[in-house]
Write a protein that holds these residues in place. Sequence first.
Motif, mmCIF file in Angstrom:
data_model
loop_
_atom_site.group_PDB
_atom_site.id
_atom_site.type_symbol
_atom_site.label_atom_id
_atom_site.label_comp_id
_atom_site.label_asym_id
_atom_site.label_seq_id
_atom_site.Cartn_x
_atom_site.Cartn_y
_atom_site.Cartn_z
ATOM 1 N N HIS A 156 0.915 -1.131 -0.119
ATOM 2 C CA HIS A 156 -0.020 -0.077 -0.071
ATOM 3 C C HIS A 156 0.970 1.126 0.049
ATOM 4 O O HIS A 156 0.270 2.269 -0.628
ATOM 5 N N GLY A 157 1.910 1.177 0.684
ATOM 6 C CA GLY A 157 2.919 2.279 0.648
ATOM 7 C C GLY A 157 3.335 2.613 -0.750
ATOM 8 O O GLY A 157 3.554 3.754 -1.159
ATOM 9 N N LYS A 158 3.683 1.713 -1.516
ATOM 10 C CA LYS A 158 4.179 1.843 -2.840
ATOM 11 C C LYS A 158 3.169 2.256 -3.619
ATOM 12 O O LYS A 158 3.499 3.150 -4.803
ATOM 13 N N VAL A 159 1.989 1.854 -3.610
ATOM 14 C CA VAL A 159 0.860 2.348 -4.570
ATOM 15 C C VAL A 159 0.357 3.606 -4.189
ATOM 16 O O VAL A 159 -0.160 4.539 -4.973
ATOM 17 N N PHE A 160 0.586 4.112 -3.028
ATOM 18 C CA PHE A 160 0.256 5.217 -2.433
ATOM 19 C C PHE A 160 0.796 6.516 -3.281
ATOM 20 O O PHE A 160 0.229 7.533 -3.320
ATOM 21 N N THR A 161 2.224 6.154 -3.191
ATOM 22 C CA THR A 161 2.850 7.125 -4.031
ATOM 23 C C THR A 161 2.522 7.355 -5.333
ATOM 24 O O THR A 161 2.558 8.577 -6.022
ATOM 25 N N VAL A 162 2.078 6.213 -6.199
ATOM 26 C CA VAL A 162 1.661 6.336 -7.475
ATOM 27 C C VAL A 162 0.292 7.216 -7.647
ATOM 28 O O VAL A 162 -0.069 8.010 -8.525
ATOM 29 N N VAL A 163 -0.645 6.899 -6.757
ATOM 30 C CA VAL A 163 -1.863 7.368 -6.728
ATOM 31 C C VAL A 163 -1.739 8.891 -6.450
ATOM 32 O O VAL A 163 -2.427 9.905 -7.141
ATOM 33 N N ALA A 164 -1.139 9.268 -5.267
ATOM 34 C CA ALA A 164 -0.798 10.773 -4.920
ATOM 35 C C ALA A 164 -0.129 11.492 -6.147
ATOM 36 O O ALA A 164 -0.613 12.628 -6.430
ATOM 37 N N GLY A 165 0.679 10.806 -6.804
ATOM 38 C CA GLY A 165 1.573 11.762 -7.903
ATOM 39 C C GLY A 165 0.549 11.865 -8.791
ATOM 40 O O GLY A 165 0.518 12.991 -9.696
ATOM 41 N N PRO A 208 12.202 9.650 0.692
ATOM 42 C CA PRO A 208 13.218 10.258 -0.172
ATOM 43 C C PRO A 208 13.722 11.368 0.893
ATOM 44 O O PRO A 208 13.097 12.250 1.136
ATOM 45 N N THR A 209 14.895 11.770 0.653
ATOM 46 C CA THR A 209 15.845 12.865 1.644
ATOM 47 C C THR A 209 15.349 14.049 0.663
ATOM 48 O O THR A 209 15.452 14.105 -0.484
ATOM 49 N N PRO A 210 14.954 14.969 1.287
ATOM 50 C CA PRO A 210 14.438 16.346 0.617
ATOM 51 C C PRO A 210 15.485 17.305 0.176
ATOM 52 O O PRO A 210 16.786 16.986 0.630
#
Length: 226
Positions: A156-165, A208-210
């Motif tokens: 879910h953490g991986k797909v969340f970045t896709v959906v949010a992007g 990710p590091t900002p």
Amino acid sequence: MNHARDARVPPTMHRLLRGEVLMLGGFVLAAAVTIALVMPPSIDPASAQWTQTSSGPLTAADRDLLIKVRQAGLWEMPVGQYAETRAESQRVKEVGQLIMKDHMKLDLITRQVAAKLGVALPDEPNPDQQRWMAQLASESGPAFDKDFANLLRAAHGKVFTVVAGVRAGTRNSEVRKFAQEGVNYVMRHMALLESTGLVDHSELPEAPTPSPAPPVALAGEKRRQA
């Protein structure tokens, strides 16, 4: 010297030479036309990545979102069903049922949006998801509970970045509404999985590091610069 040699060439030879040159030029032209017809026209990579629809441009990222959400449901629905008979924790059983039912609703929405936008969807999970399904199908009791919570939470953490992007940048109104639904479902599922108390957050990938922030001038320096 050259003029003397040319003078000795018979007129018929001159005509033959000129004919050969014209014939060679014809061959070159014909070859160029053939190549132009056979070779595909050059395509701008940027324009090849999107198509126009009644709800706005549909990009490769938009299509990828629909595919990934579809595949998420294809493995999380059966795994949620596994929890009913394989889990020892009552909370894991409850979470499995809630996630399964949510994905049944989300899968219907996904297929409806994909049909409207002309996006072909897969009929099976990806290889990683199939491996996770096989792993959970072979487990029961505490081992199942632990792996269920952690495998699904990581996914879910991986797909969340896709959906949010996609939600942040899509130009397609249908995809925008769909991504909003997806964000809500994924956040709800992450919270449900964490409610089991079995998620090992130290094993999740770090954010990710900002990028370094630009230096902020002090108030006194701002006044001096002014």
